[in-house]
Design an enzyme around this catalytic site. Structure first.
Site, mmCIF file in Angstrom:
data_model
loop_
_atom_site.group_PDB
_atom_site.id
_atom_site.type_symbol
_atom_site.label_atom_id
_atom_site.label_comp_id
_atom_site.label_asym_id
_atom_site.label_seq_id
_atom_site.Cartn_x
_atom_site.Cartn_y
_atom_site.Cartn_z
ATOM 1 N N GLU A 1 -2.255 -1.654 8.035
ATOM 2 C CA GLU A 1 -3.310 -0.785 7.536
ATOM 3 C C GLU A 1 -4.721 -1.286 7.837
ATOM 4 O O GLU A 1 -5.471 -1.673 6.932
ATOM 5 C CB GLU A 1 -3.154 -0.599 6.028
ATOM 6 C CG GLU A 1 -1.863 0.056 5.613
ATOM 7 C CD GLU A 1 -1.832 0.380 4.111
ATOM 8 O OE1 GLU A 1 -2.801 0.043 3.397
ATOM 9 O OE2 GLU A 1 -0.846 0.984 3.659
ATOM 10 N N GLU B 1 5.987 1.963 4.614
ATOM 11 C CA GLU B 1 5.729 1.787 3.186
ATOM 12 C C GLU B 1 5.781 3.146 2.515
ATOM 13 O O GLU B 1 5.195 4.115 2.999
ATOM 14 C CB GLU B 1 4.357 1.167 2.900
ATOM 15 C CG GLU B 1 4.254 -0.323 3.127
ATOM 16 C CD GLU B 1 2.912 -0.866 2.663
ATOM 17 O OE1 GLU B 1 2.278 -0.266 1.770
ATOM 18 O OE2 GLU B 1 2.481 -1.901 3.215
#
Length: 443
Positions: free
Chosen positions: A166, A354
């Protein structure tokens, strides 16, 4: 689509859990490890949410946790390497105790027939490198390259690698908003840090490819399904700008599309940090991308911040269901994001690297009931199955996370785990959601 039978997923579908080093390992100043920016950030007197000094003590409990992952009938275990546990100073001197620890984690995964998935960078930059500017210093490309080169040569038995976790999160929150480590703010930090992260995600991929030609290489992106407050043209345009920033900013340069200047012209300021050849150096042909989705964003036009001229309407003001971090619970948004990323012709496959929800668990007679988490997982699997039915090449699903851990700036309060952790005693207890998943994956 009402049923979510395991048999409706491909036979070779990957089922895993995701974890990160700082949030779980502990042993923050032991066994030769050097300090990271999160060690520094959370041990300041002004930080009141605790720290990862012990976290879930994965350093000493990894065998139990990996055994638990196998008991859930998973076939993959995702974890990250702490850069400063390998290189205490960020570069140069190698900490062999740290290297041995990761060899042991990998071997434990393999013994339990779990594929180890390594994330090379999950936000815990060595403090010694931050002292030199961290991600704002272009030298980080060399520092990161040396780190990746070492890890991929050392842990060559690992097949699955992810370069960054991320980038918009650790750059945006850490180098623009200042609410994550290292606590820097403003465009003067964001723009160079973002460009250097873009270059590192591609260079990291090239190094893995060189050292491990048979490796499966990806990187992961946070994403949010963005919708406008209403159909007024200013709000529609604001939503497009936020979408460009949150969902397009890092993936499009890797695909050879460059930064999304057309949607956000002010971003051209980032070119101040370009050097000759950077347009090509930003590109890498990843085997997969990791999609990490948690919540929807509802956008509206605003004068500030400049360049973006858009803002998010908090979920608390929209009378919607939220998790205990105040984020809207909207599983359908995952389907929208899978469709969006699938439109890129050079995205070969997608893993949901995720997916999870943080809730206040209900403990009754020692049993932990979390029916809302079960409901969330079911809804997530439904939209994943729907996307598969539409021909989207989704190859795996990783739940965030195995054990309740240290959730960055939010501390220990958010509980994302399938397994409850007593943070005082480190006692693990399976939640009802863990038993549900165990039964679901049982062959």
């Amino acid at each position: 689509m009402k049923t979510i039978k395991r048999s409706n997923f491909p036979e070779d579908f990957t089922w895993g859990v995701a974890n990160s080093s700082y949030q779980t390992e502990g042993a923050y100043n032991s066994y030769g490890k050097g300090p990271s920016i999160w060690d520094t950030f959370t041990n300041r007197k002004v930080f009141k949410k605790g720290n990862g000094n012990i976290a879930t003590d994965f350093y000493h409990n990894y065998k139990e946790d990996i055994k638990s992952a196998k008991a859930l009938h998973l076939n993959a275990f995702r974890f990250s390497i702490s850069w400063s546990r390998i290189f205490p100073d960020g570069e140069g001197r190698i900490n062999r105790e740290g290297v041995t620890f990761y060899h042991e984690v990998i071997q434990c995964c393999l013994e339990h027939k779990l594929d180890p998935w390594i994330t090379l960078y999950h936000w815990d930059l060595p403090q010694k490198l931050e002292d030199q500017g961290g991600w704002t210093n272009r030298n980080i490309i060399d520092w990161f390259s040396s780190y990746v080169d070492f890890c991929t040569k050392e842990f060559k038995q690992v097949k699955y690698w992810m370069v960054l976790n991320e980038p918009m999160s650790f750059i945006g929150l850490g180098y623009f908003m200042g609410i994550h480590a290292p606590g820097k703010k403003g465009l003067k930090n964001f723009l160079p840090a973002a460009h250097h992260a873009t270059l590192c995600q591609a260079e990291g991929g090239r190094i893995i490819r060189k050292n491990l030609p048979k490796a499966i290489i990806g990187t992961t992106y946070s994403c949010s399904y963005v919708t406008p407050k209403n159909r007024q043209i200013l709000n529609v345009r604001a939503a497009k700008r936020i979408d460009s920033l949150l969902n397009r900013f890092f993936i499009e340069p890797a695909l050879g599309l460059g930064y999304p200047y057309k949607a956000i012209p002010g971003l051209k300021r980032i070119e101040k940090y370009f050097m000759a050849g950077d347009e090509n150096k930003m590109i890498f042909n990843f085997d997969f991308i990791g999609v990490q989705y948690y919540f929807r964003v509802v956008a509206e036009h605003r004068i500030f911040p400049l360049i973006l001229h858009a803002g998010e309407i908090p979920a608390s003001k929209r009378n919607v269901k939220t998790n205990n971090m105040g984020m809207e619970v909207f599983p359908k948004g995952l389907y929208k994001m899978l469709k969006q990323f699938n439109t890129y012709k050079d995205v070969h496959s997608i893993y949901i690297t995720e997916s999870g929800i943080c809730l206040d668990d209900e403990i009754i007679h020692g049993k932990i009931k979390d029916k809302e988490r079960i409901k969330y997982i079911k809804n997530t699997l439904k939209v994943t199955q729907k996307a598969l039915g539409k021909g989207i090449n989704i190859k795996g699903y990783f739940n965030w996370t195995l054990v309740d851990n240290f959730e960055w700036a939010e501390g220990f309060s958010p509980r994302f785990g399938l397994i409850h952790n007593d943070h005082n005693t480190q006692k693990r207890t399976f939640k009802k959601s863990a038993y549900w998943l165990q039964e679901y994956l049982k062959r």
